[in-house]
Design an enzyme around this catalytic site. Structure first.
Site, PDB file in Angstrom:
ATOM      1  N   LYS A   1      -2.439   6.696  18.489  1.00 15.70           N
ATOM      2  CA  LYS A   1      -1.839   7.757  17.472  1.00 15.70           C
ATOM      3  C   LYS A   1      -2.666   7.581  16.240  1.00 15.70           C
ATOM      4  O   LYS A   1      -2.440   6.713  15.564  1.00 15.70           O
ATOM      5  CB  LYS A   1      -0.348   7.712  17.565  1.00 15.70           C
ATOM      6  CG  LYS A   1      -0.024   8.845  16.850  1.00 15.70           C
ATOM      7  CD  LYS A   1       1.496   8.691  16.353  1.00 15.70           C
ATOM      8  CE  LYS A   1       1.618   8.084  14.984  1.00 15.70           C
ATOM      9  NZ  LYS A   1       0.970   8.708  13.957  1.00 15.70           N
TER      10      LYS A   1
ATOM     11  N   GLU B   1      -1.344  -5.230  11.434  1.00 13.58           N
ATOM     12  CA  GLU B   1      -2.165  -5.511  10.243  1.00 13.58           C
ATOM     13  C   GLU B   1      -1.639  -4.724   9.146  1.00 13.58           C
ATOM     14  O   GLU B   1      -1.596  -3.415   9.328  1.00 13.58           O
ATOM     15  CB  GLU B   1      -3.482  -4.989  10.722  1.00 13.58           C
ATOM     16  CG  GLU B   1      -4.643  -5.783   9.671  1.00 13.58           C
ATOM     17  CD  GLU B   1      -4.914  -4.667   8.500  1.00 13.58           C
ATOM     18  OE1 GLU B   1      -4.305  -4.610   7.464  1.00 13.58           O
ATOM     19  OE2 GLU B   1      -5.955  -3.698   8.947  1.00 13.58           O
TER      20      GLU B   1
ATOM     21  N   CYS C   1      -6.282  -1.827   2.488  1.00 12.78           N
ATOM     22  CA  CYS C   1      -5.028  -2.842   2.631  1.00 12.78           C
ATOM     23  C   CYS C   1      -5.719  -3.950   1.827  1.00 12.78           C
ATOM     24  O   CYS C   1      -4.619  -4.872   1.351  1.00 12.78           O
ATOM     25  CB  CYS C   1      -4.877  -2.965   4.151  1.00 12.78           C
ATOM     26  SG  CYS C   1      -6.214  -3.218   5.082  1.00 12.78           S
TER      27      CYS C   1
ATOM     28  N   GLY D   1       5.705  -1.960   9.909  1.00 17.09           N
ATOM     29  CA  GLY D   1       5.529  -3.110  10.707  1.00 17.09           C
ATOM     30  C   GLY D   1       6.527  -3.793  10.993  1.00 17.09           C
ATOM     31  O   GLY D   1       6.695  -4.606  12.076  1.00 17.09           O
TER      32      GLY D   1
ATOM     33  N   THR E   1       3.849  -2.492   5.590  1.00 21.14           N
ATOM     34  CA  THR E   1       4.508  -3.693   6.174  1.00 21.14           C
ATOM     35  C   THR E   1       6.048  -3.209   6.496  1.00 21.14           C
ATOM     36  O   THR E   1       6.734  -3.676   7.423  1.00 21.14           O
ATOM     37  CB  THR E   1       4.662  -4.857   4.836  1.00 21.14           C
ATOM     38  OG1 THR E   1       3.431  -4.910   4.590  1.00 21.14           O
ATOM     39  CG2 THR E   1       5.684  -5.913   4.987  1.00 21.14           C
TER      40      THR E   1
HETATM   41  P1  NAI Z   1       2.952   4.008   7.525  1.00 27.22           P
HETATM   42  O1  NAI Z   1       3.141   2.761   7.949  1.00 27.22           O
HETATM   43  O2  NAI Z   1       4.406   5.038   7.497  1.00 27.22           O
HETATM   44  O3  NAI Z   1       2.095   4.820   8.552  1.00 27.22           O
HETATM   45  C1  NAI Z   1       1.226   4.147   9.234  1.00 27.22           C
HETATM   46  C2  NAI Z   1       0.969   4.865  10.963  1.00 27.22           C
HETATM   47  O4  NAI Z   1       2.367   4.345  11.296  1.00 27.22           O
HETATM   48  C3  NAI Z   1       0.958   6.392  10.829  1.00 27.22           C
HETATM   49  O5  NAI Z   1       0.131   6.758  12.152  1.00 27.22           O
HETATM   50  C4  NAI Z   1       2.533   6.911  11.043  1.00 27.22           C
HETATM   51  O6  NAI Z   1       2.411   7.847  11.844  1.00 27.22           O
HETATM   52  C5  NAI Z   1       2.902   5.655  11.891  1.00 27.22           C
HETATM   53  N1  NAI Z   1       4.590   5.600  11.713  1.00 27.22           N
HETATM   54  C6  NAI Z   1       5.371   5.897  10.863  1.00 27.22           C
HETATM   55  N2  NAI Z   1       6.625   5.644  11.034  1.00 27.22           N
HETATM   56  C7  NAI Z   1       6.494   4.846  12.339  1.00 27.22           C
HETATM   57  C8  NAI Z   1       7.561   4.334  13.128  1.00 27.22           C
HETATM   58  N3  NAI Z   1       8.825   4.267  12.884  1.00 27.22           N
HETATM   59  N4  NAI Z   1       6.964   3.788  14.423  1.00 27.22           N
HETATM   60  C9  NAI Z   1       5.854   3.769  14.805  1.00 27.22           C
HETATM   61  N5  NAI Z   1       4.787   4.464  13.894  1.00 27.22           N
HETATM   62  C10 NAI Z   1       5.317   4.815  12.824  1.00 27.22           C
HETATM   63  O7  NAI Z   1       2.604   4.284   6.198  1.00 27.22           O
HETATM   64  P2  NAI Z   1       2.377   5.458   4.939  1.00 27.22           P
HETATM   65  O8  NAI Z   1       3.957   5.922   4.830  1.00 27.22           O
HETATM   66  O9  NAI Z   1       1.570   6.687   5.367  1.00 27.22           O
HETATM   67  O10 NAI Z   1       2.202   5.206   3.584  1.00 27.22           O
HETATM   68  C11 NAI Z   1       3.104   4.384   2.695  1.00 27.22           C
HETATM   69  C12 NAI Z   1       2.445   2.905   2.260  1.00 27.22           C
HETATM   70  O11 NAI Z   1       2.176   2.034   3.058  1.00 27.22           O
HETATM   71  C13 NAI Z   1       1.325   3.162   1.388  1.00 27.22           C
HETATM   72  O12 NAI Z   1       1.649   3.493   0.241  1.00 27.22           O
HETATM   73  C14 NAI Z   1       0.624   1.989   1.533  1.00 27.22           C
HETATM   74  O13 NAI Z   1       1.107   0.987   0.534  1.00 27.22           O
HETATM   75  C15 NAI Z   1       1.010   1.210   2.915  1.00 27.22           C
HETATM   76  N6  NAI Z   1      -0.300   1.448   3.923  1.00 27.22           N
HETATM   77  C16 NAI Z   1      -1.052   0.434   4.255  1.00 27.22           C
HETATM   78  C17 NAI Z   1      -1.884   0.636   4.941  1.00 27.22           C
HETATM   79  C18 NAI Z   1      -2.807  -0.741   5.474  1.00 27.22           C
HETATM   80  O14 NAI Z   1      -3.770  -0.643   6.041  1.00 27.22           O
HETATM   81  N7  NAI Z   1      -2.113  -1.898   5.203  1.00 27.22           N
HETATM   82  C19 NAI Z   1      -2.093   1.805   5.672  1.00 27.22           C
HETATM   83  C20 NAI Z   1      -1.285   3.008   5.352  1.00 27.22           C
HETATM   84  C21 NAI Z   1      -0.407   2.835   4.396  1.00 27.22           C
END
Ligand code: NAI
Ligand code: MG
Length: 513
Positions: free
Chosen positions: A199, A283, A317, A256, A253
């Site tokens: 996804k 990650e 990240c 995660g 996080t």
């Molecule tokens: P997010 O963690 O919500 O999104 C990442 C992925 O997880 C997306 O594909 C999303 O659709 C999916 N997702 C969302 N809720 C889920 C759930 N309950 N179960 C399974 N999958 C789910 O991140 P978001 O809201 O886009 O960004 C928020 C903050 O997260 C950012 O401001 C940043 O600080 C951090 N972030 C960190 C990343 C990294 O690579 N470490 C990448 C993206 C965001």
């Protein structure tokens, strides 16, 4: 079906408001890409339409690019069923044959590289020079690298029984490196004989859908790779699906932790009939320390600082978002950093001269501005190099007619307790702190709940090795920053997650031994 003229979007994109003595002429990317009005899901080698869809937007123009399918639990179920039925044949293929498919995907990514780079930039906002020179070539490199492992897995873990694939892998990826993250996840899974339900993030689905097209073009057996688009609800359906054997997640996080809880609570029958827990790798976020010693080559270190935090608008990240400078060179470093930052070009991501593109979404833009407000309110001093206005949030974000843009900025006089020094901002905002001794640098650098990456700049080799060994970080870069290679494992400590991706260590997450 629409053909998007990238020149047209160039004209409507924003330009920096602050006057510079001279500037580059526009150098818009000339490649045109075709974007369908609407996309379905890629399940079992077929395109499946859904009733529910959502817009994917170009964050530089705020215009809709296409309608993307919102998959629900029944679509995830179909995708998992397709992946399950493809698994036995795929897993039983000789590694050499699986490797051929991976080589074909890699070559096709290279052949379609210009188109993929333009699409990545339009859908996500990153500068074309980064998607063209980093994201897309690295995505191809991950498939090439893992193609090489497919027939050599028996040698990957010496002294252990020949590894076997796990089964169906559910993979959920973020929006900061859309195609690259898809490659990080899919290539090792396939090389080891697993099948995949992936996804992409909701703001950046288009290149993953192109990757589905590529899988089709090269004749990958149906069901080996399934791409389901949608928001967090789709992600949750993947995480909770009883017939997924492993979850690989990259993202925040917070999500995660939620996934870790869900997986920990679950006991379910696997394909082999055993009952055991779903496997999981995470990650997650970071607040990585970037340490500059007085004996470093300062001009090179300043380039490293810029690369460390302003690469991909800071949506990284492992971004070097906490800068620690040895006190004796603090003023000089900040003076040089200030000068260098004022030359960074912010604006149209499709312009080949742009250094800092658009913030990925309105939501992320709002998050960044909230953090800048918090930094000012807590008493840190905001510096926005190249802006004539007094340093306020509007000197970071103002002057752009359309799109979500932030100028690179840094905070000085930061206390370790400030939110800008503790929390992941995921934007072009650097927190500057200082230290006197290597001991103090270690203590302050490790004083975080994260542990993804770190950087050290010094002329002295012994100091490098001493520091690197004591920094709690999955990756430590020495006199460089943000360098990635498929052969090199990547992953975190503490709240940055667990498991490694890339290299031999990354293969381990996709096999049972
Ligand atoms: P997010 O963690 O919500 O999104 C990442 C992925 O997880 C997306 O594909 C999303 O659709 C999916 N997702 C969302 N809720 C889920 C759930 N309950 N179960 C399974 N999958 C789910 O991140 P978001 O809201 O886009 O960004 C928020 C903050 O997260 C950012 O401001 C940043 O600080 C951090 N972030 C960190 C990343 C990294 O690579 N470490 C990448 C993206 C965001
Ligand atoms: Mg988008």
């Amino acid at each position: 079906m629409t053909t998007v003229d990238t020149k047209a979007s160039t004209r409507s994109a924003a330009a920096p408001s602050h006057a510079v003595p001279w500037d580059y002429a526009p150098a818009p990317e000339s490649v045109k890409v075709t974007i369908q009005d609407r996309y379905g899901l890629y399940i079992g080698g077929k395109w499946v339409a859904t009733n529910a869809t959502f817009d994917t937007v170009n964050p530089a123009t705020e215009q809709s690019l296409s309608q993307v399918a919102q998959a629900d639990a029944s679509h995830v179920d179909q995708a998992v069923a397709a992946a399950r039925s493809a698994f036995p044949v795929w897993a039983a293929l000789p590694g050499k044959e699986r490797g051929k498919y991976l080589f074909r995907i890699a070559r096709r990514i290279q052949e379609r590289a210009r188109e993929l780079a333009v699409l990545e930039t339009m859908d996500g906002g990153k500068p074309i020079k980064e998607s063209r020179d980093i994201d897309i070539p690295l995505a191809a490199a991950h498939f090439f690298y893992h193609a090489g492992w497919a027939d050599k897995l028996a040698y990957a873990f010496p002294g252990q029984a020949a590894p076997k694939p796990i089964g169906v892998c559910g993979q959920i990826i973020p929006w900061n490196f859309p195609l690259l993250m898809a490659a990080w996840k899919i290539a090792p899974a396939l090389a080891c004989g697993n099948t995949v339900v992936l996804k992409p993030a909701e703001t950046t689905s288009l290149t993953a859908l192109r990757l589905a097209e590529i899988c089709d073009e090269i004749g990958l057996p149906p069901g080996v790779v399934n791409i389901v688009t949608g928001d967090g609800r789709t992600g949750e359906a993947i995480v909770n699906h009883p017939y997924i054997d492993k979850i690989a997640f990259t993202g925040s996080t917070e999500i995660g932790k939620r996934i870790a809880r869900a997986v920990a609570e679950e006991q379910r029958p696997t394909q082999s009939g055993r009952t055991d827990a779903k496997r999981l790798t995470l990650e997650l976020g970071g607040k990585s320390p970037h340490i500059i010693f007085e004996d470093a080559s300062l001009d090179q270190a300043v380039e490293g600082i810029v690369q460390g935090i302003f690469f991909n608008q800071g949506h990284v990240c492992c971004a070097g978002s906490r800068l620690f400078v040895q006190e004796s060179v603090l003023d000089e470093t900040l003076e040089r950093l200030n000068r260098r930052m004022s030359t960074l070009r912010v604006g149209d991501p499709l312009d080949k001269n742009t250094d800092v593109g658009a913030i990925n979404s309105k939501q992320q833009f709002d998050t960044i501005t909230r953090y800048i407000d918090a930094g000012i309110a807590e008493g840190a001093e905001l510096c926005v190099p190249g802006s004539d206005n007094p340093s306020t949030v509007s000197s970071v974000t103002g002057g752009f007619d359309v799109g979500h843009f932030c100028r690179p900025c840094f905070f000085r006089n930061v206390q370790p307790s400030h939110r800008v020094a503790r929390e992941e901002i995921f934007g072009p905002v650097l927190a500057v702190l200082s230290f006197r001794t290597p001991e103090e640098a270690i203590q302050r650098a490790n004083n975080t709940r994260f542990g993804l990456a770190a950087g050290i700049w010094t002329d002295k080799g012994s100091k490098i090795f001493d520091m690197a060994a004591r920094l709690e970080a999955g990756v430590v870069w020495l006199n460089t920053y943000n360098r990635f290679d498929p052969t090199s494992p990547f992953g975190g400590y503490k709240e940055s997650g667990f498991g490694r991706e890339g290299g031999r260590h990354g293969l381990r997450a996709y096999v049972t031994t």
